[in-house]
Scaffold this active site. Structure first.
Site, short mmCIF file in Angstrom:
data_model
loop_
_atom_site.label_atom_id
_atom_site.label_comp_id
_atom_site.label_asym_id
_atom_site.label_seq_id
_atom_site.Cartn_x
_atom_site.Cartn_y
_atom_site.Cartn_z
N LYS A 81 0.86 -1.20 0.00
CA LYS A 81 0.00 0.00 0.00
C LYS A 81 0.89 1.24 0.00
O LYS A 81 1.95 1.24 0.65
CB LYS A 81 -0.90 -0.03 1.25
CG LYS A 81 -1.92 1.08 1.33
CD LYS A 81 -2.79 0.91 2.58
CE LYS A 81 -3.84 1.99 2.71
NZ LYS A 81 -4.71 1.76 3.91
N SER A 156 -9.66 1.90 3.07
CA SER A 156 -8.78 2.67 2.21
C SER A 156 -7.77 1.81 1.45
O SER A 156 -7.18 2.28 0.48
CB SER A 156 -8.02 3.68 3.06
OG SER A 156 -7.16 3.03 3.97
N SER A 180 -9.70 -0.62 7.21
CA SER A 180 -9.19 -0.43 5.86
C SER A 180 -8.51 -1.62 5.20
O SER A 180 -8.19 -1.55 4.01
CB SER A 180 -8.23 0.75 5.83
OG SER A 180 -8.96 1.93 5.70
N1 GLN Z 1 -12.84 4.21 6.62
C1 GLN Z 1 -12.26 4.56 7.89
C2 GLN Z 1 -11.80 5.99 7.84
O1 GLN Z 1 -11.96 6.61 6.84
C3 GLN Z 1 -11.13 3.64 8.21
C4 GLN Z 1 -9.91 3.95 7.46
C5 GLN Z 1 -8.74 3.08 7.78
O2 GLN Z 1 -8.88 2.02 8.39
N2 GLN Z 1 -7.56 3.53 7.41
O3 GLN Z 1 -11.28 6.50 8.79
#
Ligand code: GLN
Length: 491
Positions: A81, A156, A180
């Site tokens: 990532k 994400s 994410s």
């Molecule tokens: N969707 C959640 C956020 O936007 C989790 C994101 C993540 O786990 N990095 O904060």
């Protein structure tokens, strides 16, 4: 098997053939690159592809295998990532503010993969600074779900999950702050795991919310995920939150994976099955739980963890608060984008951040700065910390009675691109079921437990702190008893 089909293999299959010298890492890597050329224009999972470096490291892997000095990951192509630093390789966090950033150091988890001989093919797309649930917040382009190109891959770590699902890599690393890794794994029909907080080093992972962030594997199946975890886990003196107790720990997460679930106690968290969960999702998850019963586990269908319903509210105070502090470093002075207009230092900072950050990142900075400001700190941040303690202790109590707790990974099937972009709260709700595990610091995994309308559904399993072996064993038993994970998307 034809050489051009090699990209379809799992890590365990490829690893065996590499060790027997029936295939070479160069052949495998070329097959993966061929697949990337074929489907990447549709999937758009990458931000950066390292073809030349990948072939060179595949050649080195083949030499290691020839000389007998190799690990199960030697020669296996993978993707990182784009919020994990790698010396000399652009690391953008999918943000304009880091568009030209080339780190001078490598994240520990990535270094461990390199040392194991894995072949890193490129960097995966993501929501900017890992803030989002659809990968549409990437400053560069959205990624498409391989099961339906009109839909989001989740986020994400949407690039990581889509790439593995599409066969563009045998595995990927993601990061999980509120879901994410697991949410995009569910949307793309692959396995995603968030380890116990502190099991995998965060050194070199660009910080979003440091008390919640954790790196973890994205794999085609549970066994592969365990193999990746074997490499990336362990104590790291470079990360002050890394667990010291792991200093001499060499757990092999594959060792007990086949031991089954007979005698285990599994609990279904009732607060995570409201009418906000789509019927095909809850049906598939309930069927999966019955499957555990058939395999000899005892199931309590009605476990209550009342504070988990406040997890999302607490998360959207805690995570933005930490983000507002972590992101203060992007000021146009030290590194990254710097506004070059005429003006004062303050104007420089304002324009750098105004232009460099996208709308969701700015929203989080506003939220966090507000929650931490004098006069509001007690009402918001302190309250959220108290809720966090409550949630943690409810989980601790529950794990005295149950080995594993079950929820859906996501309340809905993968949604259409654009569907939730104008409504941040709707987007935030995608992580209702995954956030509690981050708040409590416990490990959790998502794997496929069914399909509806041709789209995958995720089963979400959580275990007590450092119960990764049990968690993987439970997930593996389910996978062995079903064949959902064998399906691949037609792109
Ligand atoms: N969707 C959640 C956020 O936007 C989790 C994101 C993540 O786990 N990095 O904060």
């Amino acid at each position: 098997m034809k050489t051009n089909d090699l990209y379809e293999m799992t890590i365990s299959e490829a690893s065996l053939l590499l060790a027997r010298k029936e295939i070479s890492s160069v052949e495998l890597t070329k097959s993966v690159i061929g697949r990337i050329q074929q489907v990447e224009p549709k999937v758009k999972g990458f931000l950066h592809i390292n073809e030349v470096d990948a072939i060179a490291s595949a050649e080195r892997a083949d030499k290691r295998i020839q000389s007998g000095d190799f690990t199960p990951m030697t020669g296996i192509p993978g993707v990182i990532k784009d919020n994990m630093c790698m010396t000399g390789v652009p690391t953008t966090c999918a943000s304009k503010i880091l568009e030209n950033f080339v780190p001078p150091y490598t994240a520990t988890a990535v270094q461990k993969l390199i040392d194991s001989g894995a072949v890193l093919v490129g960097k995966a797309n993501m929501d900017e600074f890992a803030m989002g649930s659809s990968t549409e917040n990437s400053a560069f382009h959205p990624t498409h779900n391989p099961w339906d190109l009109q839909r989001v891959p989740g986020g994400s770590s949407g690039g990581s999950a889509a790439i593995v699902s599409a066969g563009e890599s045998l595995f990927a690393l993601g990061s999980d702050t509120g879901g994410s890794i697991r949410q995009p794994a569910a949307f793309c029909g692959v396995v995603g795991m968030k380890p116990t907080y502190g099991l995998v080093s965060r050194y070199g992972l660009i910080a979003f919310a440091s008390s919640l962030d954790q790196i973890g594997p994205v794999g085609k199946n549970v066994m592969d995920s365990a193999m990746i975890l074997n490499v990336i886990s362990g104590y790291d003196p470079m990360d002050s939150t890394s667990l010291r107790s792991l200093e001499n720990n060499n757990t092999d997460y594959t060792a007990s994976i086949t031991e089954g679930v007979s005698g285990m106690k599994i609990g279904v968290i009732k607060e995570m099955f409201g009418d906000w969960v789509d019927a095909p999702v809850s049906d598939a998850v309930m069927k999966a739980v019955s499957q555990f019963e058939d395999m000899g586990a005892t199931v309590d269908w009605d476990v209550s963890l009342p504070s988990t319903k406040y997890a999302m509210a607490a998360y959207y105070i805690l995570a933005p608060s930490e983000a507002s502090s972590n992101l203060a470093r992007y000021d146009g002075v030290k590194y990254g984008y710097s506004w070059d207009g005429e003006g004062s230092m303050w104007e420089g900072m304002e324009n750098t951040r105004g232009i460099g950050f996208g709308p969701e990142v700015k929203r989080r900075i506003f939220l966090g700065t507000y929650a931490l400001s004098a006069g509001y700190y007690d009402a918001y941040y302190k309250k959220a910390q108290e809720v966090r303690t409550l949630i943690k202790s409810e989980f601790e109590e529950a794990f005295k009675k149950y080995d594993i707790l079950v929820t859906p990974t996501t309340p809905t099937l993968p949604f259409k691109l654009g569907a939730k972009l104008s409504d941040p709260l709707e987007m935030y709700r995608s992580d209702l079921c995954t956030i509690p595990a981050n708040i409590a610091g416990i490990p959790a995994i998502s794997l496929v437990c069914g399909f509806s309308e041709g789209l995958p559904i995720g089963l979400h399993l959580m275990g007590g702190a450092l119960s990764e072996e049990k968690l993987l064993r439970t997930a593996y038993s389910f996978e062995q008893a079903t064949n959902w994970h064998d399906r691949t998307p037609k792109i």
